[in-house]
Motif scaffolding. Structure first.
Motif, short mmCIF file in Angstrom:
data_model
loop_
_atom_site.label_atom_id
_atom_site.label_comp_id
_atom_site.label_asym_id
_atom_site.label_seq_id
_atom_site.Cartn_x
_atom_site.Cartn_y
_atom_site.Cartn_z
N ALA A 53 45.39 37.65 31.95
CA ALA A 53 45.27 38.36 33.23
C ALA A 53 46.59 39.01 33.61
O ALA A 53 46.61 40.14 34.12
N GLY A 114 35.11 36.96 30.70
CA GLY A 114 35.79 37.01 31.98
C GLY A 114 37.01 36.11 31.96
O GLY A 114 37.21 35.33 31.03
N ARG A 117 36.57 33.99 38.15
CA ARG A 117 36.11 34.86 39.24
C ARG A 117 37.24 35.52 40.00
O ARG A 117 37.23 36.74 40.22
N ASP A 120 39.13 38.01 37.80
CA ASP A 120 38.29 39.18 37.53
C ASP A 120 38.23 40.09 38.75
O ASP A 120 38.33 41.32 38.63
N ASN A 124 39.62 43.84 38.84
CA ASN A 124 38.68 44.92 39.14
C ASN A 124 39.17 45.77 40.31
O ASN A 124 38.98 46.99 40.32
#
Length: 202
Positions: A53, A114, A117, A120, A124
């Motif tokens: 990430a 992914g 949550r 992501d 996004n």
């Protein structure tokens, strides 16, 4: 974490993810590549998803900067829309590994992977922010907010489709130029917005 150490770790992580993919990579492999012990990395990243990430966040920041710089050079709404769309396309045309990174395509192929949550959603939002100048320019040309938001999605879909053809070499079978097709598509959408009238644009 020092910026130097952070940079070494993130570059090592990119190298490992390119070679092994998200599923095949491990923090141990990243640590070895960076020249640190696994324990040193665990002090900063609790999982490979966390470091992936961070790598992707850095990539999206560079994308956003490229789009912003392209838009800053022009003033008219139509020119801003074209600059934003082509800035997005141009960044990924010049940096195919960043496109792979964004779609988690290293080795693992197209899978609905992914990073959790919260991560992501954050990533996004960063992608959406990079494309937001497209929608902003569309609204300035008279599109409704809903139509402008849909145009943002359309530009993203069209660009990524052409980038996939470009980077896999499939575009050659059509004897076409991906940048030229992208430019033509963007101009068509601008022309449509101009013809639609204020508040419609769709």
């Amino acid at each position: 974490m020092s910026e130097h150490k952070r940079g070494l770790i993130l570059q090592a992580a990119r190298d490992v993810f390119e070679a092994e993919g998200l599923e095949g990579a491990s923090l141990r492999a990243v640590a070895t590549r960076a020249g640190y012990t696994p324990g040193a990395l665990y002090s900063y990243f609790d999982s490979k998803e966390a470091i992936y990430a961070e790598v992707l966040r850095t990539s999206l920041a560079a994308l956003g900067q490229a789009v912003d710089e392209a838009v800053a050079r022009v003033e008219a709404p139509a020119d801003r829309l074209a600059a934003a769309a082509m800035g997005f396309f141009g960044f990924y045309a010049a940096n195919p590994r960043d496109l792979d990174l964004g779609f988690y395509l290293f080795r693992g192929g197209m899978k609905p992977l992914g990073l959790g949550r919260e991560r992501d959603e954050e990533l996004n939002r960063a992608l959406n922010a990079a494309l937001r100048p497209v929608a902003d320019a569309a609204e300035a040309l008279g599109a409704s907010k809903a139509a402008a938001d849909l145009l943002l999605v359309d530009v993203f879909a069209h660009a990524t489709g052409l980038l996939l053809l470009l980077h896999t070499g499939r575009i050659r079978m059509f004897g076409a130029s991906a940048p030229a097709l992208m430019e033509a598509y963007v101009q068509l959408r601008i022309d449509t917005l101009r013809q639609s009238g204020p508040g419609r644009g769709g």
